[in-house]
Design a protein around this motif. Structure first.
Motif, PDB file in Angstrom:
ATOM      1  N   VAL A 411      39.186  54.979  42.452  1.00  0.00           N
ATOM      2  CA  VAL A 411      37.922  54.260  42.268  1.00  0.00           C
ATOM      3  C   VAL A 411      37.001  55.123  41.402  1.00  0.00           C
ATOM      4  N   ALA A 412      37.223  55.067  40.108  1.00  0.00           N
ATOM      5  CA  ALA A 412      36.520  55.976  39.199  1.00  0.00           C
ATOM      6  C   ALA A 412      35.570  55.257  38.249  1.00  0.00           C
ATOM      7  N   PHE A 413      35.532  53.921  38.300  1.00  0.00           N
ATOM      8  CA  PHE A 413      34.720  53.162  37.349  1.00  0.00           C
ATOM      9  C   PHE A 413      33.661  52.277  38.013  1.00  0.00           C
ATOM     10  N   THR A 414      33.977  51.696  39.142  1.00  0.00           N
ATOM     11  CA  THR A 414      33.121  50.641  39.700  1.00  0.00           C
ATOM     12  C   THR A 414      31.789  51.110  40.287  1.00  0.00           C
ATOM     13  N   PRO A 415      31.671  52.303  40.922  1.00  0.00           N
ATOM     14  CA  PRO A 415      30.424  52.617  41.627  1.00  0.00           C
ATOM     15  C   PRO A 415      29.177  52.695  40.749  1.00  0.00           C
ATOM     16  N   VAL A 416      29.330  52.951  39.469  1.00  0.00           N
ATOM     17  CA  VAL A 416      28.150  53.089  38.597  1.00  0.00           C
ATOM     18  C   VAL A 416      27.294  51.834  38.652  1.00  0.00           C
ATOM     19  N   ASN A 417      27.925  50.666  38.599  1.00  0.00           N
ATOM     20  CA  ASN A 417      27.164  49.420  38.611  1.00  0.00           C
ATOM     21  C   ASN A 417      26.415  49.219  39.928  1.00  0.00           C
ATOM     22  N   ASN A 418      26.988  49.698  41.031  1.00  0.00           N
ATOM     23  CA  ASN A 418      26.299  49.574  42.314  1.00  0.00           C
ATOM     24  C   ASN A 418      25.059  50.452  42.358  1.00  0.00           C
ATOM     25  N   VAL A 419      25.172  51.649  41.795  1.00  0.00           N
ATOM     26  CA  VAL A 419      24.044  52.577  41.792  1.00  0.00           C
ATOM     27  C   VAL A 419      22.934  52.066  40.877  1.00  0.00           C
ATOM     28  N   VAL A 420      23.301  51.582  39.691  1.00  0.00           N
ATOM     29  CA  VAL A 420      22.307  51.138  38.721  1.00  0.00           C
ATOM     30  C   VAL A 420      21.802  49.730  39.047  1.00  0.00           C
ATOM     31  N   GLY A 421      22.641  48.936  39.714  1.00  0.00           N
ATOM     32  CA  GLY A 421      22.261  47.574  40.068  1.00  0.00           C
ATOM     33  C   GLY A 421      22.615  46.549  39.025  1.00  0.00           C
ATOM     34  N   THR A 422      23.534  46.894  38.127  1.00  0.00           N
ATOM     35  CA  THR A 422      23.874  46.027  37.009  1.00  0.00           C
ATOM     36  C   THR A 422      25.074  45.141  37.338  1.00  0.00           C
ATOM     37  N   PRO A 423      25.204  44.005  36.625  1.00  0.00           N
ATOM     38  CA  PRO A 423      26.327  43.109  36.893  1.00  0.00           C
ATOM     39  C   PRO A 423      27.604  43.587  36.222  1.00  0.00           C
ATOM     40  N   SER A 424      28.725  43.194  36.819  1.00  0.00           N
ATOM     41  CA  SER A 424      30.023  43.644  36.335  1.00  0.00           C
ATOM     42  C   SER A 424      31.068  42.647  36.814  1.00  0.00           C
ATOM     43  N   ILE A 425      32.051  42.348  35.958  1.00  0.00           N
ATOM     44  CA  ILE A 425      33.056  41.360  36.316  1.00  0.00           C
ATOM     45  C   ILE A 425      34.458  41.902  36.074  1.00  0.00           C
ATOM     46  N   SER A 426      35.338  41.658  37.017  1.00  0.00           N
ATOM     47  CA  SER A 426      36.760  41.971  36.883  1.00  0.00           C
ATOM     48  C   SER A 426      37.497  40.692  36.540  1.00  0.00           C
ATOM     49  N   VAL A 427      38.336  40.755  35.511  1.00  0.00           N
ATOM     50  CA  VAL A 427      39.189  39.616  35.154  1.00  0.00           C
ATOM     51  C   VAL A 427      40.624  40.116  34.995  1.00  0.00           C
ATOM     52  N   PRO A 428      41.600  39.254  35.259  1.00  0.00           N
ATOM     53  CA  PRO A 428      42.993  39.695  35.133  1.00  0.00           C
ATOM     54  C   PRO A 428      43.370  39.933  33.676  1.00  0.00           C
ATOM     55  N   ALA A 429      44.066  41.029  33.441  1.00  0.00           N
ATOM     56  CA  ALA A 429      44.632  41.288  32.120  1.00  0.00           C
ATOM     57  C   ALA A 429      45.929  40.492  31.971  1.00  0.00           C
ATOM     58  N   PRO A 430      46.343  40.185  30.739  1.00  0.00           N
ATOM     59  CA  PRO A 430      47.607  39.467  30.561  1.00  0.00           C
ATOM     60  C   PRO A 430      48.815  40.270  31.028  1.00  0.00           C
ATOM     61  N   SER A 431      48.739  41.596  30.922  1.00  0.00           N
ATOM     62  CA  SER A 431      49.876  42.439  31.293  1.00  0.00           C
ATOM     63  C   SER A 431      49.897  42.677  32.791  1.00  0.00           C
ATOM     64  N   ALA A 432      51.039  43.138  33.293  1.00  0.00           N
ATOM     65  CA  ALA A 432      51.217  43.405  34.717  1.00  0.00           C
ATOM     66  C   ALA A 432      51.942  44.726  34.879  1.00  0.00           C
ATOM     67  N   THR A 433      52.037  45.200  36.114  1.00  0.00           N
ATOM     68  CA  THR A 433      52.804  46.411  36.387  1.00  0.00           C
ATOM     69  C   THR A 433      54.295  46.101  36.340  1.00  0.00           C
ATOM     70  N   GLU A 434      55.104  47.136  36.389  1.00  0.00           N
ATOM     71  CA  GLU A 434      56.555  46.930  36.398  1.00  0.00           C
ATOM     72  C   GLU A 434      56.992  46.094  37.593  1.00  0.00           C
ATOM     73  N   GLU A 435      56.224  46.159  38.673  1.00  0.00           N
ATOM     74  CA  GLU A 435      56.540  45.392  39.876  1.00  0.00           C
ATOM     75  C   GLU A 435      55.973  43.977  39.830  1.00  0.00           C
TER      76      GLU A 435
END
Length: 472
Positions: A411-435
């Protein structure tokens, strides 16, 4: 549980009232009289029963939902859903994922529960979360973990893991989620969903958040389509809108606007993304450029102490729960909190004198964030530094020092938005893991920029529709 079951893909899609509808589509079918709200609730409950013995996503079922409005009463009238079990819902206990106390039955709906209900949804129960939402994996010391429906040997993410598992598996179209460090976006990334953390104050604030010295929690939903998330925000505004923020309104598709987007692949605190995650981000960069957007590298120069400071704040929250826990249940015993919660509390007690400086530095993070956005509309990053881990990797049974090291490497990217209070969206990438597991990419914006985030999410969804679990 057998090895075969641990590696299974689990979904509930079938030819019933829900079909393959998202929430917008199902609500439209109900309004047209093609499907009844009671029929949709019944079939959703049946879908939940079919997957629950393998996903373990549900905390409480409602046998006979009392809130089943007729057609026309809200954007999601008759759409079945679940509320996360850290939010009061009248008549149901609120357990916070903890065995440290016996939950009390809520005497009223929490403010956000009322806002969600105003959209017309039918609540079927409550979803599981890790204890007090502290972990990015929904796992427990002495209970079954919530499993990822794409591959049940892997984590569904956290803390809104139960909600994400049900939506990804097709049991319900949308479900409540909230986010204090990534807890909407992380399970969305793990389960191939759309997860928007709104701007601080965009939706109604619950009482607990208002009492925090730095409010890091935002409520929302997880969904399988961008239009469901857009429709949720528009519906939420009809119940209550913050006059200090620009209105979102109903965003119904991508605009013709061309954006200037910054991107970074390795986190500001120095954690490198793994190969599959880097590929997902760079593929998204190439797609955006092909569609006419300007994309360029960007730096986000956080205070080097940001990670330690956020961890200290996290520990303070665990400490406060230990002190005030009897407000949750008369038999609350902080010694029965799980290994992660206890470890956070114990570490905080060693460094509590740093709290004023921690709060000052965290509040100043908005300056570094604003500097990174000069000349940019959005910033693209991974959601997580590495792909979805196997069950057990982030279990609260792992020794605390090892567990925290693993969490910070994930979890190295998401907490910044919580601290600053800014909006952020996760969307699925076209690629997937080997599994075959989903990978999420994340767009972040300035305060109040949800329309722009939904715009770019619509653009990516239209260019290459998100992978469907029923096709896996």
């Amino acid at each position: 549980m057998t090895t075969f079951e641990e590696q299974a893909t689990v979904h509930a899609f079938r030819d019933d009232a829900l079909g393959e509808h998202d929430a917008v589509g199902l609500a439209a079918a109900i309004r047209r009289g093609e499907v009844g709200a009671a029929e949709a609730a019944r079939d959703a409950a049946e879908r939940v029963r079919d997957v629950e013995d393998r996903l373990h996503a549900v905390q409480v079922h409602i046998d006979a939902p009392s809130h089943a409005p007729g057609p026309g009463q809200g954007a999601f009238a008759g759409v079945p859903t679940f509320v996360k079990d850290n939010t009061d819902y009248l008549g149901l206990p609120t357990g916070h994922g903890s065995t440290a106390f016996t939950p009390r039955v809520a005497r009223r709906h929490a403010p956000f529960a009322r806002q969600l209900l105003s959209s017309g949804v039918t609540v079927l129960g409550k979803t599981r979360l890790p204890e007090f939402g502290f972990s990015p994996a929904t796992e427990y010391e002495a209970a079954e973990p919530v499993r990822n429906p794409w591959n049940t040997g892997y984590s569904a993410g956290g803390s809104s893991g139960g909600s994400a598992a049900l939506v990804a598996a097709g049991a319900v179209p949308i479900a409540h989620a909230n986010d204090g460090g990534g807890s909407i976006r992380i399970p969305a990334a793990c389960c191939g969903l759309v997860g928007l953390k709104p701007t601080r104050g965009r939706v109604v604030t619950n009482a607990q958040s208002r009492q925090l010295p730095l409010d890091i929690v935002s409520d929302g939903i997880v969904s399988r389509s961008v239009r469901d998330t857009a429709a949720f925000l528009a519906a939420a505004e009809t119940h209550w809108r913050n006059p200090k923020l620009p209105p979102v309104g109903l965003v119904e598709g991508p605009s013709e606007r061309r954006l200037r987007i910054g991107f970074l692949v390795d986190s500001p605190n120095g954690v490198p993304a793994d190969t599959a995650t880097r590929t997902a981000v760079m593929d998204t960069v190439a797609t955006l450029e092909r569609l006419g957007h300007t994309v360029e590298p960007v730096e986000l120069r956080l205070d080097p102490r940001f990670t330690d400071d956020f961890l200290t704040y996290w520990g303070m929250l665990s400490f406060l729960l230990g002190v005030t826990g009897r407000t949750l249940g008369a038999d609350f015993d902080r010694h029965r909190m799980d290994g992660l919660s206890r470890g956070l509390r114990e570490e905080y007690l060693k460094s509590w004198r740093r709290t004023p400086g921690v709060l000052r530095r965290l509040k100043r993070t908005r300056e570094a964030y604003a500097a990174a956005f000069r000349g940019l509309d959005l910033v693209l990053t991974p959601v997580l530094a590495h792909t979805t881990p196997r069950i057990g990797h982030l279990s609260p049974t792992v020794p605390y020092a090892t567990l925290v090291e693993r969490i910070l490497a994930y979890v190295a990217f998401t907490p910044v938005n919580n601290v600053v209070g800014t909006p952020s969206i996760s969307v699925p990438a076209p690629s997937a893991t080997e599994e075959g597991l989903p990978i999420g990419v994340m767009f972040s914006g300035r305060p109040g920029s949800e329309r722009t985030l939904l715009d770019v999410a619509y653009t990516l969804e239209a260019d290459r529709p998100f992978r469907r679990i029923q096709d896996a």
